[in-house]
Design a protein around this motif. Structure first.
Motif, mmCIF file in Angstrom:
data_model
loop_
_atom_site.group_PDB
_atom_site.id
_atom_site.type_symbol
_atom_site.label_atom_id
_atom_site.label_comp_id
_atom_site.label_asym_id
_atom_site.label_seq_id
_atom_site.Cartn_x
_atom_site.Cartn_y
_atom_site.Cartn_z
ATOM 1 N N LEU A 41 -10.217 -0.487 -1.188
ATOM 2 C CA LEU A 41 -10.200 0.892 -0.709
ATOM 3 C C LEU A 41 -8.780 1.424 -0.598
ATOM 4 O O LEU A 41 -7.830 0.647 -0.456
ATOM 5 C CB LEU A 41 -10.840 0.975 0.692
ATOM 6 C CG LEU A 41 -12.327 0.661 0.797
ATOM 7 C CD1 LEU A 41 -12.775 0.827 2.245
ATOM 8 C CD2 LEU A 41 -13.141 1.569 -0.115
ATOM 9 N N GLY A 100 -5.637 2.669 1.115
ATOM 10 C CA GLY A 100 -5.099 2.337 2.429
ATOM 11 C C GLY A 100 -5.235 0.862 2.772
ATOM 12 O O GLY A 100 -4.733 0.400 3.799
ATOM 13 N N THR A 103 1.343 -2.002 -1.834
ATOM 14 C CA THR A 103 2.319 -2.862 -1.163
ATOM 15 C C THR A 103 2.106 -4.304 -1.597
ATOM 16 O O THR A 103 3.042 -5.037 -1.911
ATOM 17 C CB THR A 103 2.126 -2.775 0.376
ATOM 18 O OG1 THR A 103 1.981 -1.410 0.752
ATOM 19 C CG2 THR A 103 3.263 -3.406 1.125
ATOM 20 N N LYS A 119 4.321 -7.413 -3.380
ATOM 21 C CA LYS A 119 4.490 -8.701 -2.678
ATOM 22 C C LYS A 119 4.066 -9.849 -3.581
ATOM 23 O O LYS A 119 4.735 -10.885 -3.660
ATOM 24 C CB LYS A 119 3.618 -8.733 -1.410
ATOM 25 C CG LYS A 119 4.107 -7.826 -0.307
ATOM 26 C CD LYS A 119 3.161 -7.907 0.869
ATOM 27 C CE LYS A 119 3.692 -7.080 2.023
ATOM 28 N NZ LYS A 119 2.825 -7.091 3.179
ATOM 29 N N ARG A 176 -4.187 8.350 -6.059
ATOM 30 C CA ARG A 176 -3.439 8.689 -4.849
ATOM 31 C C ARG A 176 -2.087 9.251 -5.249
ATOM 32 O O ARG A 176 -1.333 8.595 -5.981
ATOM 33 C CB ARG A 176 -3.262 7.438 -3.985
ATOM 34 C CG ARG A 176 -2.576 7.697 -2.663
ATOM 35 C CD ARG A 176 -2.816 6.555 -1.694
ATOM 36 N NE ARG A 176 -2.278 5.274 -2.138
ATOM 37 C CZ ARG A 176 -1.009 4.908 -1.987
ATOM 38 N NH1 ARG A 176 -0.132 5.721 -1.438
ATOM 39 N NH2 ARG A 176 -0.612 3.727 -2.409
ATOM 40 N N ASP A 190 -1.159 -9.040 10.665
ATOM 41 C CA ASP A 190 -0.271 -8.878 11.826
ATOM 42 C C ASP A 190 -0.880 -7.950 12.871
ATOM 43 O O ASP A 190 -0.601 -8.076 14.053
ATOM 44 C CB ASP A 190 1.109 -8.353 11.391
ATOM 45 C CG ASP A 190 1.024 -7.111 10.506
ATOM 46 O OD1 ASP A 190 0.160 -7.085 9.597
ATOM 47 O OD2 ASP A 190 1.807 -6.176 10.727
ATOM 48 N N SER A 202 -1.443 -11.134 3.873
ATOM 49 C CA SER A 202 -0.260 -10.314 4.107
ATOM 50 C C SER A 202 -0.212 -9.983 5.587
ATOM 51 O O SER A 202 -1.218 -9.604 6.181
ATOM 52 C CB SER A 202 -0.407 -9.049 3.254
ATOM 53 O OG SER A 202 0.416 -8.036 3.739
ATOM 54 N N GLU A 235 4.819 -5.310 6.809
ATOM 55 C CA GLU A 235 5.139 -4.340 5.764
ATOM 56 C C GLU A 235 6.244 -4.817 4.831
ATOM 57 O O GLU A 235 6.413 -4.282 3.746
ATOM 58 C CB GLU A 235 5.494 -3.001 6.400
ATOM 59 C CG GLU A 235 4.276 -2.380 7.082
ATOM 60 C CD GLU A 235 4.514 -0.976 7.599
ATOM 61 O OE1 GLU A 235 4.528 -0.054 6.775
ATOM 62 O OE2 GLU A 235 4.715 -0.835 8.811
HETATM 63 P P1 GDP Z 1 -3.139 1.302 -0.900
HETATM 64 O O1 GDP Z 1 -3.658 2.687 -0.699
HETATM 65 O O2 GDP Z 1 -4.265 0.300 -0.864
HETATM 66 O O3 GDP Z 1 -2.293 1.138 -2.105
HETATM 67 O O4 GDP Z 1 -2.277 0.967 0.397
HETATM 68 P P2 GDP Z 1 -0.696 0.913 0.629
HETATM 69 O O5 GDP Z 1 -0.097 -0.254 -0.075
HETATM 70 O O6 GDP Z 1 -0.091 2.237 0.381
HETATM 71 O O7 GDP Z 1 -0.656 0.562 2.182
HETATM 72 C C1 GDP Z 1 -1.129 1.441 3.171
HETATM 73 C C2 GDP Z 1 -0.270 1.313 4.419
HETATM 74 O O8 GDP Z 1 -0.426 0.029 4.990
HETATM 75 C C3 GDP Z 1 1.223 1.456 4.157
HETATM 76 O O9 GDP Z 1 1.781 2.201 5.214
HETATM 77 C C4 GDP Z 1 1.739 0.031 4.178
HETATM 78 O O10 GDP Z 1 3.093 -0.055 4.579
HETATM 79 C C5 GDP Z 1 0.837 -0.608 5.192
HETATM 80 N N1 GDP Z 1 0.662 -2.052 5.000
HETATM 81 C C6 GDP Z 1 0.344 -2.717 3.859
HETATM 82 N N2 GDP Z 1 0.237 -4.059 4.082
HETATM 83 C C7 GDP Z 1 0.503 -4.247 5.393
HETATM 84 C C8 GDP Z 1 0.538 -5.417 6.256
HETATM 85 O O11 GDP Z 1 0.287 -6.550 5.860
HETATM 86 N N3 GDP Z 1 0.822 -5.170 7.568
HETATM 87 C C9 GDP Z 1 1.063 -3.935 8.054
HETATM 88 N N4 GDP Z 1 1.329 -3.812 9.358
HETATM 89 N N5 GDP Z 1 1.040 -2.833 7.292
HETATM 90 C C10 GDP Z 1 0.764 -2.969 5.978
#
Ligand code: GDP
Length: 298
Positions: free
Chosen positions: A108, A110, A115, A119, A140, A253, A276, A279
């Motif tokens: 989904l 978010g 990210t 990684k 997105r 976390d 993970s 961030e």
């Molecule tokens: P995508 O829409 O699935 O590509 O999601 P994103 O990679 O843009 O991540 C959504 C938000 O979650 C961003 O603000 C990231 O920095 C945050 N995020 C991603 N992985 C982690 C994690 O392991 N821990 C925390 N606390 N935040 C994370």
């Protein structure tokens, strides 16, 4: 991480300390506490039932064997059963016999896919591989740019849409990325795909089309651990719509309860392969069921 579950399990097991022999009532009381602890942790009910039944069954035979006292044996049993529901052994990435190994991410919006893509790329780089990131999330706004920024941070090349390589068409971008990897001798390709806020048919179809176009060695389902048991429903939808080989849990976390981590393997039959927990690009590692079980019980 999982503070409440940890406290509750430890407290329920503490009551057994000092007992030379466990009565049926002791075992029942402990089983009840464990059940409450798991339900409070948002673990899926079928998983809770299976877990408690296994612990009870094994605890009944606990006084007969070995050097540990009954309480220690129950702790050991709970630890072993935690390892089992978390998947047992660490499941490693299946590398293609003929590089590149293609890894497709699904999940989904978010969930943390973009990210995570970076990684994972950094992780592969540190293993001595030469990864290429492919920005096929064209849904997105900013996802492509975000991958480029993260890719740069990780020191990993990013294949992104530009005139001529499939602008607007995620399937063409994904396919082009794999071809680029072949041409430029990258041995791992990580394809980021679009996610929507909720599960929807178009999203599934797009992910399935990308999967058919790039024939991935691994499809990894990326899921936010903080959504608890809901992760299981989302996983089921992706399992039906796209299919996947393994799970990546993100945001561990921020996961105080552990419901997703403890449910997803049993319900989907797919192993958690990576986790993970932050961030930063380095807040990431392979998932180790035994270490996670120890953290829960320590
Ligand atoms: P995508 O829409 O699935 O590509 O999601 P994103 O990679 O843009 O991540 C959504 C938000 O979650 C961003 O603000 C990231 O920095 C945050 N995020 C991603 N992985 C982690 C994690 O392991 N821990 C925390 N606390 N935040 C994370």
């Amino acid at each position: 991480m999982f503070a409440t579950l940890s406290d509750r399990l430890t407290a329920s097991l503490k009551n057994l300390r000092g007992k030379g022999r466990l009565s049926e009532a002791d075992i029942d009381a402990t089983a009840r506490e464990i059940r409450i602890a798991l339900l409070e942790a948002d673990v899926a009910l079928p998983v809770v039932k299976q877990f408690v039944a296994a612990v009870k069954e094994r605890a009944r035979g606990a006084e007969v064997s070995g050097a540990l006292n009954p309480a220690q044996q129950v702790v050991k049993i709970v630890h072993e059963e935690l390892v089992t529901i978390l998947g047992g052994e660490t499941r490693r990435v299946r590398m293609a016999k003929q590089p590149p190994t293609v890894i497709m991410l699904a999940g989904l919006q978010g969930a943390g896919k973009t990210t995570l893509a970076a990684k994972l790329a950094l992780w592969f780089k540190e293993q001595g591989n030469s990864p290429l990131l492919v920005a096929a999330d064209l849904q997105r706004p900013n996802a492509v740019n975000q991958l480029q920024v993260n890719g740069e941070r990780a020191g990993v090349k990013v294949w992104a849409p530009e005139p001529g390589n499939g602008v607007g068409d995620p399937v063409a971008v994904a396919r082009g990325g794999v071809e680029e990897a072949r041409r430029t001798l990258h041995d791992v390709v990580i394809v980021d795909t679009a996610g929507r806020l909720g599960v929807d048919a178009d999203l599934m179809q797009q992910a399935a089309d990308i999967r058919d176009a790039v024939d991935p060695d691994e499809v990894l389902f990326v899921v936010d651990a903080m959504i608890g048991q809901d992760a299981v429903n989302t996983a089921q939808a992706f399992l039906d719509g796209v299919g996947f080989d393994g799970v990546v849990l993100t945001k561990l976390d921020g996961d105080a309860r552990g419901g997703a981590a403890l449910s997803i393997r049993s319900i989907t039959g797919r192993p958690i392969m990576f986790a993970s927990a932050g961030e930063k690009l380095t807040d990431f590692d392979t998932f180790h069921p035994d270490r996670m079980a120890s953290r829960i019980l320590d």
